[in-house]
Write a protein that holds these residues in place. Sequence first.
Motif, PDB file in Angstrom:
ATOM      1  N   LYS A 287       0.823  -1.209   0.000  1.00 41.34           N
ATOM      2  CA  LYS A 287       0.000   0.000   0.000  1.00 41.34           C
ATOM      3  C   LYS A 287       0.862   1.267   0.000  1.00 41.34           C
ATOM      4  CE  LYS A 287      -4.158  -1.860   0.290  1.00 41.34           C
ATOM      5  NZ  LYS A 287      -5.180  -1.665  -0.785  1.00 41.34           N
ATOM      6  N   VAL A 288       2.010   1.203   0.648  1.00 35.41           N
ATOM      7  CA  VAL A 288       2.889   2.384   0.700  1.00 35.41           C
ATOM      8  C   VAL A 288       3.978   2.289  -0.380  1.00 35.41           C
ATOM      9  CG1 VAL A 288       2.462   2.826   3.130  1.00 35.41           C
ATOM     10  CG2 VAL A 288       4.348   1.317   2.489  1.00 35.41           C
ATOM     11  N   ARG A 289       3.785   1.335  -1.327  1.00 33.18           N
ATOM     12  CA  ARG A 289       4.657   1.176  -2.495  1.00 33.18           C
ATOM     13  C   ARG A 289       6.104   0.852  -2.118  1.00 33.18           C
ATOM     14  NH1 ARG A 289       1.876   2.179  -6.847  1.00 33.18           N
ATOM     15  NH2 ARG A 289       3.718   2.247  -8.186  1.00 33.18           N
ATOM     16  N   LYS A 290       6.280   0.206  -0.968  1.00 31.29           N
ATOM     17  CA  LYS A 290       7.592  -0.349  -0.624  1.00 31.29           C
ATOM     18  C   LYS A 290       7.590  -1.789  -1.123  1.00 31.29           C
ATOM     19  CE  LYS A 290       8.545   2.619   3.369  1.00 31.29           C
ATOM     20  NZ  LYS A 290       8.902   2.669   4.800  1.00 31.29           N
ATOM     21  N   PHE A 291       7.743  -1.910  -2.449  1.00 32.62           N
ATOM     22  CA  PHE A 291       7.491  -3.190  -3.089  1.00 32.62           C
ATOM     23  C   PHE A 291       8.510  -4.258  -2.709  1.00 32.62           C
ATOM     24  CE2 PHE A 291       5.514  -0.145  -6.153  1.00 32.62           C
ATOM     25  CZ  PHE A 291       4.212  -0.485  -5.854  1.00 32.62           C
ATOM     26  N   ASP A 292       9.760  -3.860  -2.515  1.00 32.02           N
ATOM     27  CA  ASP A 292      10.775  -4.851  -2.141  1.00 32.02           C
ATOM     28  C   ASP A 292      10.435  -5.498  -0.796  1.00 32.02           C
ATOM     29  OD1 ASP A 292      12.115  -4.341  -4.448  1.00 32.02           O
ATOM     30  OD2 ASP A 292      13.591  -2.991  -3.545  1.00 32.02           O
ATOM     31  N   LYS A 293      10.075  -4.664   0.180  1.00 27.72           N
ATOM     32  CA  LYS A 293       9.721  -5.195   1.496  1.00 27.72           C
ATOM     33  C   LYS A 293       8.423  -6.004   1.413  1.00 27.72           C
ATOM     34  CE  LYS A 293      11.999  -1.808   4.482  1.00 27.72           C
ATOM     35  NZ  LYS A 293      12.788  -2.805   5.230  1.00 27.72           N
ATOM     36  N   SER A 294       7.501  -5.533   0.580  1.00 24.14           N
ATOM     37  CA  SER A 294       6.237  -6.254   0.413  1.00 24.14           C
ATOM     38  C   SER A 294       6.487  -7.656  -0.133  1.00 24.14           C
ATOM     39  CB  SER A 294       5.317  -5.465  -0.533  1.00 24.14           C
ATOM     40  OG  SER A 294       4.130  -6.180  -0.790  1.00 24.14           O
ATOM     41  N   ILE A 295       7.290  -7.718  -1.182  1.00 22.18           N
ATOM     42  CA  ILE A 295       7.594  -9.023  -1.797  1.00 22.18           C
ATOM     43  C   ILE A 295       8.321  -9.918  -0.804  1.00 22.18           C
ATOM     44  CG2 ILE A 295       8.981 -10.134  -3.593  1.00 22.18           C
ATOM     45  CD1 ILE A 295       8.319  -7.642  -5.357  1.00 22.18           C
TER      46      ILE A 295
END
Length: 940
Positions: A287-295
């Motif tokens: 949601k906060v576009r921290k895609f690396d951490k999300s993945i």
Amino acid sequence: FDHSLDFYEEHIELLEENTPENEDLIAESLYAMGNIFAAMDNPDYELAIEKLVDCLDMKKKIFGLDDERVTAVVYTLATIYEKAGHQDKATDSLAEALHSYKMKQNKAGSVKVYHALGRMRSSPDERRAAIECYKEALKIRRQIMSLDDIELASILYEYSILLILNDDHAIALPLLDEALRIQKSKNGLKDKRVANILLRMAEVHVKEEKYDSSLVCLEQVSLIQNTLGDDSGIDLGSCHYFLGVTYLARGEFKKAITSYLECIDAKEWETKQLATIHNDLGKVYGKVRKFDKSIESFIHALRIRKTELGNNSLDYGHSVYNLAEVHMANDKHDQALNCLTEAIRVYKLFPDEMSEKTATILEMKGNTLHSLNEHEAAVSDFEECIELLNALESNENEDSSQVTSSACNEQAGRVNNKMGHAFAKLSEYEEAFDSYREAISIFSTLSGNDDLRIADIMYDVGDLFVSQGGDDICEKSIQFFSEAIRIYVLQGKEKDMKVANALYQKSTLLADCSENDEASSLLDDALEIYKELLNDDAVEIGKAMLLYGRLFGEELVCSVSLSRKLSLTALTLTFSINPLFISLNSEDAQGKNDEAMTAFEEALRIFRISLGEDDINVSLALSNIGIIHARKLEYAKAVAKCKMALKIRVLRGEQDQDIADSVFNIANILNDWGEEDEAYQYFQQSMKLYIKILGEKDISVAICLQKMGVIYWDRGDVDRSLQSFIDALSICEQDDGDDVSSILIPVYRGIGDCYYKKEEYEEALENFAKCIRIQKLELGDDCIEMTAPYNSIGLIYQKEQKYESAMSFHVKAHQINEKHHGKGSKECASSDFQIAKVLLATHKYEECIGRFRNHLEVCYEGSDDNKEVAEVYHLLGLAQSKVEEYEESVNSLNKALNIRQTLCRNPDLKIAETMLDLGKVFGEWGDSDEVSPDTSHSNA
């Protein structure tokens, strides 16, 4: 405890030695010792059981089996059996105690037993039985006229936990409210049990998606924990977890991330629960576009779930799907597609509970493929989605579930609409129309014929008709765009962007049909909406100004014919691309060109601001500005602008037909400018591009060949000119397109000119006749373009001395010139000159003299002398000599001679012919004082 046990041991020994008949006292000591062994820091349940069994045996012997004092020991023994893990013995003992309490109608005892049984049966397999026990305990407890106490609060709390686990939230919440009230009244707010009750209430609120209520509860739990300290025994990990879920739902993503991280650190979680936390954390990071951490979080959850549950589990499928969503948000479409495919595979293993979700993911996958221009694959997924939705609808109809059936229909309508888009991209127009038709049918059934979704589809169908092409696309497309506008206006959205876009599309179509007045009116309406909704530099306004430029240009036409796809990139004017194009030189036309220039320059300004210098729309605007310069005969500016436009296309790496068209346009302008050598280079380059892109038999190649044929002709290279025209004709004869006739006209005329020059008159006549035949069909009998082939045929008949036929064609050309240009015009004088030549050849001298004089007066008065003037004076002199106007004849021939001698310093055949004819006139006149006929003849 050790001292107590010692005293009880000593007490029992004394009793056994001194008063063995006091077995009831011994039993009491045994009972106390059993409880002590169970309550020690390191409990010894086996010794506790041993003491309690001895106690029970004594009490049964003393008081009998049904005495409540015996039942009390049985109940206590049951609780120790439970703690020692002897579940069967515990159950048997509780059953025995319950039987006794019921026999004695001891409701308080029954409550205790039911409470214990409920606690003992809380495993998933026995949860339903445990709930029944708690339910019975609570029922009996409420029958006892006693004050609320901690025991009741415990029953309510523990019962609620089981109900929550069983998803009976509506029943659990009021019980928790009651437990909270009792617990707070007894122990106050700052109490461990109060905090845990609030925590369970928050859990219920979270599951019911009442996040404001859950936040209130969780904030109170945090307050209590801060007061009691870290050793409070409150489940702080769960508190942070529910806070994370609450903050996520409320859109407070940073707080959610903090809560989830604190939740992980707060306690040791079971691996499955930890996977859920990491999965939720992945969602928040996304949601906060921290895609690396999300993945990273999703992968952590996936590893756990794959290890613990296997890759065919539903939770594994959920994590894969969540990971797909993050990849899509990060524009990693290939990875997203892989995850969506895997999620679909897993969900298909659970058809009863996941079919609707599977349909949703199939739609998502189709959308993603469509956005990647993989339209065939997208259609396949859309079709599978619709099949699944139809099956779901069929099942729901059998179950009479209107809500789910309606949702399936909604999605089916949406997917059919998207499938129509995909079919359209594949140029499978019938399939696209079928899909749109089905979508309209579904939405009409659900919401009536005036639904906005139907309006959107009507717009798409109009666009599809434009894409499909054909003779009647204008009428069909306009009908659908009009219907889209009608629905939006009916729904009170007359100022919507979709309305403006539809008005713009209608305007474009009408412009292509030369309905410029109506097109301009609609474009005004569209522009008004654009300006109201958008800023002054919006791209849509720029495109509208680009279209205004077309409309202002009267003769301006789309560079792509109606048989091809019309799009915004087709808004390029043409300059001499049509061989029949006539430049506009009137004041009115020049005014239109000025208005067009203003519109194009405004479009250029907007595109540069909104899209950047290298955007394709900038190139379009520059091309159009260049063409307007060319129409105003400002060739240097025209070429510069068109070359700038071409450079943008080349820098963008484009290798499409637009590049070839741009090169061709520049060639046309250079050719009209008189820069034939450079024009020839551009025509050659454009022809090579057309061959590469469209093939060597495309009509565009024929146009280039025709243009180069004209250049060869102007250079005097008749053979190469003829070959170019013949090659162009070969292509045209294999093309059955609507626009081929406009190319055949100049090709046949060019071939005719070449054969005329080669004095092969029969072939020349044949080609001029074909040119006339097509022009009559395309343009009418008296179109201005007919004058050139009529005059050419007349010249051939003059050469063949077929003067009657020659006169017929020259007169036709003269009549057309009179109609279009008026009597006394240069054009009429030119055709009149050919009539005069025929009259001279047929000895009608008086008639031809007046025509020759009129031609000189209209065409050459005040102009510099040239070969054409000399030719007219020469013929006039000959005619004058035939009517014995010798002085006038000599004057005319002398003028012809002087002009030719001035223009040609070297010996020239025309000079010789003039001197010879002059000598003849002197001979006929008999004026030897001027010059001897013999002298004239010898000089000649």
